[in-house]
Motif scaffolding. Structure first.
Motif, short mmCIF file in Angstrom:
data_model
loop_
_atom_site.label_atom_id
_atom_site.label_comp_id
_atom_site.label_asym_id
_atom_site.label_seq_id
_atom_site.Cartn_x
_atom_site.Cartn_y
_atom_site.Cartn_z
N ALA A 151 -31.79 -13.41 -49.78
CA ALA A 151 -32.88 -14.32 -50.15
C ALA A 151 -34.23 -13.62 -50.12
O ALA A 151 -35.12 -13.91 -50.92
CB ALA A 151 -32.87 -15.53 -49.22
N VAL A 152 -34.39 -12.69 -49.18
CA VAL A 152 -35.64 -11.93 -49.08
C VAL A 152 -35.86 -11.10 -50.34
O VAL A 152 -36.98 -10.98 -50.84
CB VAL A 152 -35.59 -11.03 -47.83
CG1 VAL A 152 -36.72 -10.01 -47.85
CG2 VAL A 152 -35.66 -11.87 -46.57
N LEU A 153 -34.78 -10.54 -50.87
CA LEU A 153 -34.89 -9.70 -52.06
C LEU A 153 -35.18 -10.51 -53.32
O LEU A 153 -35.74 -9.98 -54.28
CB LEU A 153 -33.59 -8.91 -52.25
CG LEU A 153 -33.19 -7.99 -51.09
CD1 LEU A 153 -31.85 -7.33 -51.39
CD2 LEU A 153 -34.25 -6.94 -50.84
N LEU A 163 -26.63 -13.32 -51.12
CA LEU A 163 -26.51 -14.77 -50.99
C LEU A 163 -25.09 -15.24 -51.24
O LEU A 163 -24.63 -16.21 -50.64
CB LEU A 163 -27.47 -15.45 -51.98
CG LEU A 163 -28.96 -15.39 -51.63
CD1 LEU A 163 -29.79 -15.97 -52.77
CD2 LEU A 163 -29.25 -16.12 -50.34
N ARG A 164 -24.37 -14.57 -52.12
CA ARG A 164 -23.01 -15.00 -52.45
C ARG A 164 -22.04 -14.83 -51.28
O ARG A 164 -20.93 -15.36 -51.32
CB ARG A 164 -22.49 -14.23 -53.67
CG ARG A 164 -22.37 -12.73 -53.47
CD ARG A 164 -21.88 -12.04 -54.74
NE ARG A 164 -21.82 -10.59 -54.57
CZ ARG A 164 -22.84 -9.78 -54.78
NH1 ARG A 164 -24.02 -10.28 -55.14
NH2 ARG A 164 -22.71 -8.47 -54.62
N GLU A 168 -26.98 -3.65 -55.43
CA GLU A 168 -27.38 -5.05 -55.28
C GLU A 168 -28.89 -5.21 -55.46
O GLU A 168 -29.36 -6.15 -56.11
CB GLU A 168 -26.95 -5.57 -53.91
CG GLU A 168 -27.29 -7.03 -53.64
CD GLU A 168 -26.49 -8.00 -54.51
OE1 GLU A 168 -26.84 -9.20 -54.51
OE2 GLU A 168 -25.52 -7.57 -55.17
N ILE A 169 -29.65 -4.29 -54.90
CA ILE A 169 -31.11 -4.33 -55.06
C ILE A 169 -31.48 -4.16 -56.53
O ILE A 169 -32.34 -4.88 -57.06
CB ILE A 169 -31.78 -3.24 -54.20
CG1 ILE A 169 -31.56 -3.53 -52.71
CG2 ILE A 169 -33.27 -3.15 -54.50
CD1 ILE A 169 -31.96 -2.39 -51.79
N ARG A 170 -30.84 -3.23 -57.20
CA ARG A 170 -31.11 -3.02 -58.63
C ARG A 170 -30.74 -4.25 -59.46
O ARG A 170 -31.44 -4.61 -60.41
CB ARG A 170 -30.34 -1.80 -59.13
CG ARG A 170 -30.94 -0.47 -58.68
CD ARG A 170 -30.10 0.68 -59.17
NE ARG A 170 -30.74 1.97 -58.91
CZ ARG A 170 -30.09 3.10 -58.72
NH1 ARG A 170 -28.75 3.11 -58.76
NH2 ARG A 170 -30.73 4.23 -58.49
N LEU A 215 -37.60 -13.76 -43.57
CA LEU A 215 -38.23 -14.30 -44.77
C LEU A 215 -38.90 -13.26 -45.65
O LEU A 215 -39.27 -13.57 -46.79
CB LEU A 215 -39.28 -15.36 -44.37
CG LEU A 215 -38.74 -16.57 -43.61
CD1 LEU A 215 -39.88 -17.50 -43.22
CD2 LEU A 215 -37.71 -17.32 -44.44
N LEU A 216 -39.09 -12.04 -45.16
CA LEU A 216 -39.82 -11.02 -45.89
C LEU A 216 -39.11 -9.67 -45.80
O LEU A 216 -38.29 -9.46 -44.91
CB LEU A 216 -41.24 -10.86 -45.34
CG LEU A 216 -42.17 -12.08 -45.40
CD1 LEU A 216 -43.42 -11.81 -44.57
CD2 LEU A 216 -42.54 -12.40 -46.84
N ILE A 217 -39.47 -8.76 -46.71
CA ILE A 217 -39.07 -7.36 -46.55
C ILE A 217 -39.69 -6.86 -45.24
O ILE A 217 -40.86 -7.13 -44.97
CB ILE A 217 -39.60 -6.51 -47.72
CG1 ILE A 217 -39.10 -7.04 -49.07
CG2 ILE A 217 -39.22 -5.04 -47.53
CD1 ILE A 217 -37.64 -6.92 -49.31
#
Length: 256
Positions: A147-149, A182-183, A248-250, A86-88
């Motif tokens: 989802a966390v991100l 997620l995709r 993806e993060i960006r 649920l978290l980083i």
């Protein structure tokens, strides 16, 4: 030995009984006395001495016994694989993100407990990345669910700074981020948090730390730790790594 090192009997006794750890300068003197000249071996032993001196930094914090045991193992692991549903993961959190995340957990509702948890987390980070910059760096593998991100813990500004931090960390040597977008649909992995710790050589078995809302515990059973290896392999196999993970993060960061 006392005559050649000019140590007191009490100092030698404290070192031999483990009451104190040996200082690197004293270790170098001992190695010269024992005829150890190989530079690589000397450097390795000095690194181990430094680790042993850092080993007890957590004694000044209020920690549950299971968590204290986990931190001791983490400080010596040569490969750390961390997953949090649920978290980083804590080893990658900014302080502002950590404050927002920790304050939201019911069992850490007291302000003093929240700050203690954050202080320990930040110290764990400092110790780990100090080791990564050293001569015997461990490897850090962080498994990140999409989802966390996208979950804006602490608000959009805090989350953007957190994602920027992940991008910076990903550039460091010996750090590997795996992102499962997620995709990609359903992904393997349990709820909660686990950290798989591996150690150099074959004599030290793997250890897994598992954190849940009810209880934290350290897993040492080989069959159980093998199951966590399978989970890690499945997550890595379904995720993005290296440049694709950073992109993806960006992408998520730009959408906040």
């Amino acid at each position: 030995m006392i005559r050649r090192t000019h140590w007191s009997v009490s100092k030698l006794h404290r070192i031999e009984t483990g009451a104190v750890t040996v200082q690197p300068v004293d270790l170098e003197a001992l190695l010269r006395m024992y005829g150890v000249r190989d530079r690589g071996q000397v450097a390795e032993l000095i690194d181990l001495a430094l680790i042993s001196r850092r080993r007890q930094w957590w004694s000044s914090y209020r920690l549950d016994p299971e968590y204290r045991e986990f931190v001791a193992y983490e400080s010596e692991a040569s490969r750390i694989t961390v997953y949090q549903a649920l978290l980083i993961p804590g080893l990658l959190q900014t302080e502002l993100y950590a404050k927002a995340a920790t304050a939201s957990i019911g069992k850490k509702s007291d302000d003093t407990d929240v700050q203690n948890a954050i202080d320990v987390r930040m110290r764990r980070q400092a110790e780990l990345f100090g080791r990564i910059a050293g001569s015997r760096p461990p490897e850090l593998v962080a498994l990140l669910d999409g989802a966390v991100l996208e979950r804006p813990i602490g608000g959009a500004d805090v989350m953007r700074a957190q994602l920027d931090h992940l991008v910076e960390v990903a550039r460091q040597p010996h750090v590997r981020l795996v992102v499962v977008p997620l995709r990609h649909g359903a992904r393997p992995g349990p709820g909660g948090l686990f950290e798989l710790l591996q150690f150099r050589g074959t004599a030290d078995p793997d250890v897994v730390f598992v954190q849940s809302p009810v209880k934290d515990f350290v897993v040492k059973d080989p069959d159980a730790t093998a199951a966590y290896h399978d989970i890690v392999d499945a997550i890595v196999g379904s995720g993005l790594t290296r440049d694709a993970a950073v992109e993806e993060i960006r992408r998520i960061r730009d959408g906040l």
